[in-house]
Design a protein around this motif. Structure first.
Motif, PDB file in Angstrom:
ATOM      1  N   VAL A 151      -1.456  -5.944  -0.917  1.00  0.00           N
ATOM      2  CA  VAL A 151      -2.413  -4.965  -0.991  1.00  0.00           C
ATOM      3  C   VAL A 151      -3.461  -5.435   0.261  1.00  0.00           C
ATOM      4  O   VAL A 151      -3.454  -4.571   1.134  1.00  0.00           O
ATOM      5  N   ALA A 152      -3.967  -6.627   0.253  1.00  0.00           N
ATOM      6  CA  ALA A 152      -4.825  -7.066   0.994  1.00  0.00           C
ATOM      7  C   ALA A 152      -4.155  -7.179   2.424  1.00  0.00           C
ATOM      8  O   ALA A 152      -4.977  -6.623   3.590  1.00  0.00           O
ATOM      9  N   ALA A 206       2.727   7.105   3.315  1.00  0.00           N
ATOM     10  CA  ALA A 206       3.941   6.759   3.616  1.00  0.00           C
ATOM     11  C   ALA A 206       4.036   5.409   4.086  1.00  0.00           C
ATOM     12  O   ALA A 206       4.753   4.291   3.896  1.00  0.00           O
ATOM     13  N   ARG A 207       3.162   5.029   4.838  1.00  0.00           N
ATOM     14  CA  ARG A 207       2.808   3.571   5.683  1.00  0.00           C
ATOM     15  C   ARG A 207       2.487   2.656   4.653  1.00  0.00           C
ATOM     16  O   ARG A 207       2.954   1.352   4.140  1.00  0.00           O
ATOM     17  N   ALA A 208       1.530   2.942   3.607  1.00  0.00           N
ATOM     18  CA  ALA A 208       1.052   2.204   2.446  1.00  0.00           C
ATOM     19  C   ALA A 208       2.199   1.845   1.432  1.00  0.00           C
ATOM     20  O   ALA A 208       2.445   0.651   1.091  1.00  0.00           O
ATOM     21  N   ILE A 209       3.133   2.999   1.096  1.00  0.00           N
ATOM     22  CA  ILE A 209       4.302   2.593   0.338  1.00  0.00           C
ATOM     23  C   ILE A 209       5.178   1.588   0.759  1.00  0.00           C
ATOM     24  O   ILE A 209       5.768   0.632   0.459  1.00  0.00           O
ATOM     25  N   ARG A 210       5.654   1.826   2.226  1.00  0.00           N
ATOM     26  CA  ARG A 210       6.594   1.120   3.016  1.00  0.00           C
ATOM     27  C   ARG A 210       5.916  -0.463   3.096  1.00  0.00           C
ATOM     28  O   ARG A 210       6.772  -1.266   2.705  1.00  0.00           O
ATOM     29  N   GLU A 211       4.814  -0.563   3.483  1.00  0.00           N
ATOM     30  CA  GLU A 211       4.444  -1.890   3.517  1.00  0.00           C
ATOM     31  C   GLU A 211       4.148  -2.569   2.268  1.00  0.00           C
ATOM     32  O   GLU A 211       4.423  -3.901   2.180  1.00  0.00           O
ATOM     33  N   ARG A 247      -4.215  -5.012   8.102  1.00  0.00           N
ATOM     34  CA  ARG A 247      -3.368  -4.371   9.192  1.00  0.00           C
ATOM     35  C   ARG A 247      -3.668  -3.180   9.813  1.00  0.00           C
ATOM     36  O   ARG A 247      -3.699  -2.850  10.928  1.00  0.00           O
ATOM     37  N   HIS A 248      -4.197  -2.308   8.727  1.00  0.00           N
ATOM     38  CA  HIS A 248      -4.976  -1.132   9.264  1.00  0.00           C
ATOM     39  C   HIS A 248      -6.394  -0.588   9.042  1.00  0.00           C
ATOM     40  O   HIS A 248      -6.711   0.389   9.007  1.00  0.00           O
ATOM     41  N   ALA A 249      -7.016  -1.863   8.819  1.00  0.00           N
ATOM     42  CA  ALA A 249      -8.679  -1.580   8.912  1.00  0.00           C
ATOM     43  C   ALA A 249      -8.873  -0.499   7.698  1.00  0.00           C
ATOM     44  O   ALA A 249      -9.765   0.134   7.859  1.00  0.00           O
ATOM     45  N   MET A 250      -8.252  -0.768   6.541  1.00  0.00           N
ATOM     46  CA  MET A 250      -8.768  -0.168   5.325  1.00  0.00           C
ATOM     47  C   MET A 250      -9.235  -1.046   4.250  1.00  0.00           C
ATOM     48  O   MET A 250      -9.088  -2.192   4.367  1.00  0.00           O
ATOM     49  N   SER A 251      -9.650  -0.278   3.273  1.00  0.00           N
ATOM     50  CA  SER A 251     -10.024  -0.969   1.878  1.00  0.00           C
ATOM     51  C   SER A 251      -8.741  -1.211   1.191  1.00  0.00           C
ATOM     52  O   SER A 251      -8.206  -0.548   1.244  1.00  0.00           O
ATOM     53  N   ASP A 252      -9.005  -2.298   0.420  1.00  0.00           N
ATOM     54  CA  ASP A 252      -7.804  -2.573  -0.704  1.00  0.00           C
ATOM     55  C   ASP A 252      -7.593  -1.270  -1.497  1.00  0.00           C
ATOM     56  O   ASP A 252      -6.591  -1.001  -1.836  1.00  0.00           O
ATOM     57  N   SER A 253      -8.887  -0.964  -1.850  1.00  0.00           N
ATOM     58  CA  SER A 253      -8.656   0.507  -2.853  1.00  0.00           C
ATOM     59  C   SER A 253      -8.079   1.580  -1.898  1.00  0.00           C
ATOM     60  O   SER A 253      -7.393   2.476  -2.873  1.00  0.00           O
ATOM     61  N   ASP A 254      -8.286   1.987  -0.889  1.00  0.00           N
ATOM     62  CA  ASP A 254      -7.724   2.889  -0.090  1.00  0.00           C
ATOM     63  C   ASP A 254      -6.172   2.867  -0.080  1.00  0.00           C
ATOM     64  O   ASP A 254      -5.313   3.964  -0.261  1.00  0.00           O
ATOM     65  N   VAL A 255      -5.657   1.717   0.123  1.00  0.00           N
ATOM     66  CA  VAL A 255      -4.166   1.274   0.304  1.00  0.00           C
ATOM     67  C   VAL A 255      -3.722   1.672  -1.440  1.00  0.00           C
ATOM     68  O   VAL A 255      -2.793   2.321  -1.342  1.00  0.00           O
TER      69      VAL A 255
END
Length: 177
Positions: A145-146, A132-137, A151-159
């Motif tokens: 995506v970057a 939900a957070r990835a879609i909203r943002e 913002r959440h210390a994730m990889s681009d691929s993970d988002v």
């Protein structure tokens, strides 16, 4: 020095073939052309023109192997410049939070926008928080995506995967798949 398309193209081809002098001349001629290109488009941001010129020259240098020698050089060079300008505008994106936006929209007769926002919120609340957070943002708030990944210390691929899985789940829920 003013150079024609044929001269610029010949210098680029020479530079690609290892002629350092031709390549240095090309970059020297391109710098004022790029200053004029950016200067016409960024009248209220003159301090950014030189930065964009340098970024574009670096991009032309690092991506020179992608230049198709059978095509016009200036079209390729200005395409690189346009991409750098778009990146510049994206970096300067300014967001201003508006407290009580829903109340303002209702008062102005935009109930549909409020209703749509509530519909989006209720749909996203059915997903795992990460999706939900990835879609909203990325899809609602307009972050890249970057930016969402940072913002959440994730990889681009993970988002990207979270967005894909979340949208696939929503499509299945809504009978769209």
């Amino acid at each position: 020095m003013r150079a024609s398309e044929d001269q610029l193209r010949a210098m680029m081809i020479g530079g690609l073939a290892g002629d350092a002098r031709a390549y240095r001349d090309l970059l020297d001629i391109l710098a004022p052309l790029l200053r004029a290109f950016f200067g016409r488009r960024l009248r209220d941001a003159a301090e950014d023109v030189e930065d964009l010129v340098q970024e574009t020259l670096i991009a032309i240098h690092t991506r020179r192997a992608t230049y198709d020698t059978s095509r016009p050089f200036t079209a390729w060079a200005y395409a690189v410049a346009r991409y750098k300008m778009v990146d510049h505008f994206r970096r300067r994106r300014v967001t201003v939070p508006i407290e009580g936006l829903e109340d303002i929209l209702v008062a102005e007769g935009f109930e549909e926008a409020v209703s749509a926002r509530m519909d989006i919120d209720s749909l996203l609340n059915t997903l795992p928080p990460k999706q939900a957070r990835a879609i909203r943002e990325t899809k609602v708030d307009g972050l890249s995506v970057a930016e969402a990944a940072d913002r959440h210390a994730m990889s681009d691929s993970d988002v990207k995967i979270s967005v894909h899985r979340g949208l696939k789940s929503l499509a299945a829920r809504l009978g769209l798949s």
